[in-house]
Design a protein around this motif. Structure first.
Motif, PDB file in Angstrom:
ATOM      1  N   TYR A 170      56.795  -2.575  34.664  1.00 17.50           N
ATOM      2  CA  TYR A 170      57.163  -0.965  34.436  1.00 17.50           C
ATOM      3  C   TYR A 170      58.368  -0.847  35.304  1.00 17.50           C
ATOM      4  O   TYR A 170      58.765  -1.391  36.232  1.00 17.50           O
ATOM      5  CB  TYR A 170      56.225  -0.268  34.748  1.00 17.50           C
ATOM      6  CG  TYR A 170      55.236  -0.166  36.071  1.00 17.50           C
ATOM      7  CD1 TYR A 170      54.306  -1.255  36.217  1.00 17.50           C
ATOM      8  CD2 TYR A 170      55.481   0.368  37.305  1.00 17.50           C
ATOM      9  CE1 TYR A 170      53.429  -1.322  37.154  1.00 17.50           C
ATOM     10  CE2 TYR A 170      54.758   0.292  38.464  1.00 17.50           C
ATOM     11  CZ  TYR A 170      53.717  -0.755  38.556  1.00 17.50           C
ATOM     12  OH  TYR A 170      53.091  -1.031  39.584  1.00 17.50           O
ATOM     13  N   THR A 171      59.108   0.085  34.940  1.00 18.29           N
ATOM     14  CA  THR A 171      60.528   0.539  35.220  1.00 18.29           C
ATOM     15  C   THR A 171      60.348   1.831  35.994  1.00 18.29           C
ATOM     16  O   THR A 171      59.358   2.711  35.590  1.00 18.29           O
ATOM     17  CB  THR A 171      61.525   0.447  34.219  1.00 18.29           C
ATOM     18  OG1 THR A 171      62.731   0.435  34.487  1.00 18.29           O
ATOM     19  CG2 THR A 171      61.271   1.304  33.099  1.00 18.29           C
ATOM     20  N   GLY A 192      50.524   4.841  30.146  1.00 16.59           N
ATOM     21  CA  GLY A 192      51.716   3.829  30.333  1.00 16.59           C
ATOM     22  C   GLY A 192      52.977   4.690  31.207  1.00 16.59           C
ATOM     23  O   GLY A 192      54.029   3.941  31.199  1.00 16.59           O
ATOM     24  N   GLU A 193      52.757   5.843  31.681  1.00 21.45           N
ATOM     25  CA  GLU A 193      53.880   6.632  31.894  1.00 21.45           C
ATOM     26  C   GLU A 193      53.450   7.605  32.981  1.00 21.45           C
ATOM     27  O   GLU A 193      52.232   8.083  32.907  1.00 21.45           O
ATOM     28  CB  GLU A 193      54.412   7.804  31.081  1.00 21.45           C
ATOM     29  CG  GLU A 193      55.080   6.898  29.771  1.00 21.45           C
ATOM     30  CD  GLU A 193      55.440   7.907  28.679  1.00 21.45           C
ATOM     31  OE1 GLU A 193      56.272   7.339  27.953  1.00 21.45           O
ATOM     32  OE2 GLU A 193      54.952   8.935  28.454  1.00 21.45           O
ATOM     33  N   ALA A 210      57.879   6.584  36.232  1.00 20.45           N
ATOM     34  CA  ALA A 210      57.502   5.305  35.955  1.00 20.45           C
ATOM     35  C   ALA A 210      57.226   5.031  34.512  1.00 20.45           C
ATOM     36  O   ALA A 210      56.302   5.803  33.965  1.00 20.45           O
ATOM     37  CB  ALA A 210      56.577   4.471  36.831  1.00 20.45           C
ATOM     38  N   ALA A 211      57.238   3.994  33.680  1.00 23.20           N
ATOM     39  CA  ALA A 211      56.888   3.651  32.542  1.00 23.20           C
ATOM     40  C   ALA A 211      57.023   2.188  31.965  1.00 23.20           C
ATOM     41  O   ALA A 211      57.867   1.387  32.622  1.00 23.20           O
ATOM     42  CB  ALA A 211      58.010   4.302  31.397  1.00 23.20           C
ATOM     43  N   ASN A 212      55.887   1.887  31.421  1.00 25.98           N
ATOM     44  CA  ASN A 212      55.739   0.406  30.893  1.00 25.98           C
ATOM     45  C   ASN A 212      57.124   0.162  30.126  1.00 25.98           C
ATOM     46  O   ASN A 212      57.537   0.778  29.107  1.00 25.98           O
ATOM     47  CB  ASN A 212      54.732   0.188  30.165  1.00 25.98           C
ATOM     48  CG  ASN A 212      53.292   0.446  30.926  1.00 25.98           C
ATOM     49  OD1 ASN A 212      53.341   0.422  32.025  1.00 25.98           O
ATOM     50  ND2 ASN A 212      52.146   0.688  30.246  1.00 25.98           N
ATOM     51  N   ALA A 213      57.419  -1.049  30.171  1.00 24.81           N
ATOM     52  CA  ALA A 213      59.148  -1.627  29.771  1.00 24.81           C
ATOM     53  C   ALA A 213      59.165  -2.912  30.078  1.00 24.81           C
ATOM     54  O   ALA A 213      58.784  -3.458  30.971  1.00 24.81           O
ATOM     55  CB  ALA A 213      60.113  -0.442  30.253  1.00 24.81           C
ATOM     56  N   ASP A 252      64.134  -1.398  37.481  1.00 24.31           N
ATOM     57  CA  ASP A 252      62.978  -2.296  37.123  1.00 24.31           C
ATOM     58  C   ASP A 252      62.079  -2.457  38.741  1.00 24.31           C
ATOM     59  O   ASP A 252      62.869  -2.441  39.466  1.00 24.31           O
ATOM     60  CB  ASP A 252      63.241  -3.522  36.550  1.00 24.31           C
ATOM     61  CG  ASP A 252      63.697  -3.281  35.222  1.00 24.31           C
ATOM     62  OD1 ASP A 252      63.393  -2.163  34.559  1.00 24.31           O
ATOM     63  OD2 ASP A 252      63.996  -4.279  34.581  1.00 24.31           O
ATOM     64  N   THR A 278      55.513  -3.055  45.133  1.00 21.72           N
ATOM     65  CA  THR A 278      55.480  -1.986  44.188  1.00 21.72           C
ATOM     66  C   THR A 278      55.530  -0.464  45.077  1.00 21.72           C
ATOM     67  O   THR A 278      54.773  -0.573  46.088  1.00 21.72           O
ATOM     68  CB  THR A 278      54.499  -1.804  42.866  1.00 21.72           C
ATOM     69  OG1 THR A 278      53.222  -1.908  43.507  1.00 21.72           O
ATOM     70  CG2 THR A 278      54.945  -3.102  42.089  1.00 21.72           C
ATOM     71  N   GLN A 331      49.324   2.669  35.472  1.00 20.93           N
ATOM     72  CA  GLN A 331      50.150   2.297  34.125  1.00 20.93           C
ATOM     73  C   GLN A 331      49.033   1.935  32.712  1.00 20.93           C
ATOM     74  O   GLN A 331      49.865   1.526  31.718  1.00 20.93           O
ATOM     75  CB  GLN A 331      51.020   1.143  34.338  1.00 20.93           C
ATOM     76  CG  GLN A 331      52.231   1.510  35.415  1.00 20.93           C
ATOM     77  CD  GLN A 331      53.033   2.813  34.885  1.00 20.93           C
ATOM     78  OE1 GLN A 331      53.319   3.628  35.757  1.00 20.93           O
ATOM     79  NE2 GLN A 331      53.427   2.759  33.749  1.00 20.93           N
TER      80      GLN A 331
END
Ligand SMILES: Cc1cc2nc3c(=O)[nH]c(=O)nc-3n(C[C@H](O)[C@H](O)[C@H](O)COP(=O)(O)OP(=O)(O)OC[C@H]3O[C@@H](n4cnc5c(N)ncnc54)[C@H](O)[C@@H]3O)c2cc1C
Length: 365
Positions: A170-171, A192-193, A210-213, A252, A278, A331
């Motif tokens: 995640y970013t 996921g956010e 943050a978001a999965n990416a 990231d 993290t 996430q």
């Protein structure tokens, strides 16, 4: 005795301060033209405030910080999933603080002797015997502290076998907005956010998301944040409106796989160079401050670098693992998993969160 510190971030300046207080002659090599930090806020948990006290700068930092912690976790509609028992947290461990990074750096930098600060020097190689090659020459010291962050040249030179940092999946975005009245701080979890905000002492608000990416995915800055979070609960849309598009930081997120030792020869690693983690526990910089205090202590009392490794490595690696586990759950993206997670969070007694943080926050210099 003479030390070279590579990197003038939080770990480097705090290490410089810890060593000079023990009578070491120190030079801090920083590749940037000046010792400063770009925008965004930083949570300093009670363990970090104790570390700052041990370094003699606790009061200076408190004077520039807001002494309060996060109020809890909500869902995207703003319903509370869990309330943090901040009174219980403070009773057990002491207050937490939120500060602008630039303010923390300024306090640390002001406490380090001016002649120790060597900006504009990029280190290219380090050897275990204490030799440091840099733009313009080379130098040898009795102790070299690699405080050069996630992509540490010190680690790559002296720990060539160390695995590369691992992408978390995640970013993240960070921005400090113009002043907005937000009340208490909170973090909201979707699928996921995540979006969190914390007021700073001057009314500005530190926001993070943050978001999965996929790693290295292109970023659309504030426009993308509006698209993701603009429909979330108050005051998130107002905060996005109060943000300057040019001030949004995007990174990231990475974790450094555990090293077998933080010490090799005359070289020691501190901060993200040793244990990039993290940000889910808000502990990366807090651990860098603990590193500095312990480094000063073991070099001052003759215990030596082996004692630093024994005290710091298990603890920093434990916190890295915890942070990763929290991030994984936060996430989650599948609707079924998110429903289970949110129900479990609602059922969790608020005091249990405070108790669960004991291994992280119960640190004393
Ligand atoms: C989104 C996000 C949110 C976070 N939130 C928190 C939080 O709330 N609380 C918390 O405690 N932590 C938080 N962290 C973690 C924290 O930011 C880091 O752990 C901390 O900044 C690490 O400091 P450092 O000094 O080890 O490394 P860095 O800040 O990376 O500093 C390294 C320094 O070394 C210099 N350098 C690098 N290479 C060289 C070279 N070859 N020669 C000379 N100089 C060099 C760099 O220019 C830099 O100044 C967060 C991290 C992220 C990504």
């Amino acid at each position: 005795m003479r030390a070279i510190i590579i990197g003038g971030g939080i770990a480097g300046l705090a290490s410089a301060l810890a060593l000079t207080r023990r009578g070491w002659r120190v030079e801090v090599f920083e590749r940037a033209p000046e010792f400063t930090e770009v925008g965004a806020g930083l949570s300093l948990w009670p363990n970090a405030l104790r570390a700052l006290d041990a370094l003699g700068v606790g009061e200076g930092v408190r004077g520039r910080a807001v002494l309060e912690g996060q109020a809890g976790i909500r869902d995207a509609a703003g319903r509370w999933l869990s309330r943090t028992d901040t009174a219980e947290l403070e009773r057990r461990y002491g207050p937490a603080a939120m500060i602008h990074r630039a303010d923390l750096l300024a306090v640390l930098r002001a406490a380090v002797p001016e002649e120790a600060l060597r900006p504009g020097i990029t280190v290219s190689e380090v050897r275990p015997d204490g030799m440091v090659a840099y733009s313009g020459g080379q130098s040898r010291a009795d102790l070299v502290v690699g405080a050069d962050g996630l992509g540490s040249v010190t680690r790559q030179s002296v720990w060539p076998e160390a695995p590369a940092p691992r992408y978390a999946g995640y970013t993240a975005w960070r921005v400090v907005t113009a002043p907005v009245l937000v009340g208490e701080a909170s973090e909201s979890w979707g699928r996921g956010e995540r979006f969190g905000y914390i007021p700073l002492p001057d009314g500005r608000v530190y926001c993070y998301a943050a978001a999965n990416a996929p790693e290295g995915a292109p970023d659309s800055g504030l426009t993308g944040l509006h698209a993701r979070f603009g429909g979330w609960h108050h005051p998130i849309p107002a905060l996005l409106d109060a943000a300057d598009p040019g001030a949004v930081l995007h990174h990231d997120l990475y974790e450094l796989p555990p090293l077998a030792t933080y010490v090799r020869g005359n070289v020691v690693l501190a901060g993200d160079a040793a244990h990039a983690m993290t940000p889910n526990l808000g502990q990366g910089a807090c651990q860098a401050l603990e590193d500095a205090v312990v480094l000063g202590t073991v070099m001052g009392n003759g215990a030596g670098l082996g004692a630093y490794d024994r005290q710091r490595r298990p603890r920093a690696q434990m916190i890295t693992r915890r942070s990763r586990r929290i991030g994984a759950v936060a996430q989650w993206a599948s609707p079924a998993a998110v429903t289970v997670r949110n129900t479990a969070l609602r059922l969790l007694p608020s005091a249990s969160f405070a108790r669960s943080l004991a291994p992280v926050l119960d640190w004393a210099a």
